[in-house]
Design an enzyme around this catalytic site. Structure first.
Site, mmCIF file in Angstrom:
data_model
loop_
_atom_site.group_PDB
_atom_site.id
_atom_site.type_symbol
_atom_site.label_atom_id
_atom_site.label_comp_id
_atom_site.label_asym_id
_atom_site.label_seq_id
_atom_site.Cartn_x
_atom_site.Cartn_y
_atom_site.Cartn_z
ATOM 1 N N HIS A 1 31.895 39.183 -21.473
ATOM 2 C CA HIS A 1 32.257 38.343 -22.013
ATOM 3 C C HIS A 1 34.212 38.795 -22.289
ATOM 4 O O HIS A 1 35.104 37.694 -22.712
ATOM 5 C CB HIS A 1 31.853 37.395 -22.761
ATOM 6 C CG HIS A 1 30.773 37.213 -22.857
ATOM 7 N ND1 HIS A 1 30.515 36.114 -21.722
ATOM 8 C CD2 HIS A 1 29.135 37.882 -22.880
ATOM 9 C CE1 HIS A 1 28.949 35.577 -21.640
ATOM 10 N NE2 HIS A 1 28.588 36.788 -22.686
ATOM 11 N N HIS B 1 26.983 43.819 -21.964
ATOM 12 C CA HIS B 1 26.852 41.838 -21.927
ATOM 13 C C HIS B 1 28.103 41.401 -22.930
ATOM 14 O O HIS B 1 29.336 40.895 -22.102
ATOM 15 C CB HIS B 1 25.710 41.161 -22.438
ATOM 16 C CG HIS B 1 25.585 39.848 -22.034
ATOM 17 N ND1 HIS B 1 24.360 38.896 -21.299
ATOM 18 C CD2 HIS B 1 26.013 39.007 -23.311
ATOM 19 C CE1 HIS B 1 24.600 37.990 -21.429
ATOM 20 N NE2 HIS B 1 25.621 37.993 -22.401
ATOM 21 N N GLU B 2 28.033 41.884 -24.043
ATOM 22 C CA GLU B 2 28.685 41.434 -24.494
ATOM 23 C C GLU B 2 30.710 41.420 -24.163
ATOM 24 O O GLU B 2 31.670 41.211 -24.536
ATOM 25 C CB GLU B 2 29.211 41.361 -26.346
ATOM 26 C CG GLU B 2 27.642 40.510 -26.933
ATOM 27 C CD GLU B 2 27.175 39.443 -26.104
ATOM 28 O OE1 GLU B 2 28.238 38.734 -25.978
ATOM 29 O OE2 GLU B 2 26.214 38.866 -26.395
#
Length: 209
Positions: free
Chosen positions: A112, A108-109
């Protein structure tokens, strides 16, 4: 980016699925949790297909993920992790229960991180932030378990269940943005950009999980 991002806080946060009970941890327990988190993190960096793929895609887009900028920490607020374009990735050792949750959180990160490199995200713009949260929730795998629940329970179609999960997770992240007024505001922003951002699966060809 059009506005300076405070270094005192993560720009994005990955919410926990349910609100956990906060307990006081001893120094020994904190050290043990961080050591376990580091072990999981190093395993995923070496062996996880999604994590390795994202490392490569960030590099191909002109960025570089330094392992020293992926840090396991004891977090005060209940969350799984966070991302800051200058500070890197935070993994919350006291809220990540196992290495598979860490895998989804790290993926997820890293989405980003990819968005920050590839699309030059303005993290102080609510729509930009919401778009990246939608993509991260959809592509990281964190909604796979929820999708499976909806499929087995017969409440709604699998695809619809995935979208509901993504919207919910994205709104829970956006509500922490300094420009977001409240949860209703977060949901409105997510709804406004959802279709275009959800359909953008780069750097993946499609949603795999």
């Amino acid at each position: 980016m059009s506005a300076e991002i405070p270094k005192s806080q993560q720009v994005t946060t990955t919410p926990v699925p349910t609100r956990p009970e906060q307990v006081e941890l001893s120094d020994e327990k904190k050290a043990s949790l961080c050591a376990q988190c580091d072990e999981y993190k190093n395993w995923m960096i070496t062996y996880s297909p999604s994590v390795k793929f994202m490392f490569d895609q960030i590099k191909n887009s002109g960025g570089y993920v330094s392992p020293t900028k992926i840090n396991c920490e004891i977090c005060k607020d209940p969350k799984l992790g966070g991302f800051h374009p200058d500070l890197g990735i935070q993994l919350c050792a006291n809220y990540i229960p196992d290495k598979w949750v860490l895998n989804d959180t790290l993926s997820h990160e890293l989405i980003h991180w990819y968005d920050n490199v590839r699309f030059k995200v303005d993290w102080m713009d609510l729509k930009h932030h919401a778009c990246s949260e939608i993509r991260a929730a959809s592509l990281s795998g964190e909604c796979a378990i929820m999708t499976e629940f909806w499929k087995n329970s017969g409440i709604m179609r699998v695809a619809k269940g995935h979208q509901v999960c993504v919207k919910r997770r994205a709104a829970l992240s956006v509500v922490g943005h300094p420009k977001c007024k409240d949860m209703d505001h977060a949901k409105d922003i997510v709804d406004e950009v959802f279709r275009s951002c959800f359909n953008d699966t780069r750097p993946f060809e499609m949603i795999y999980r």
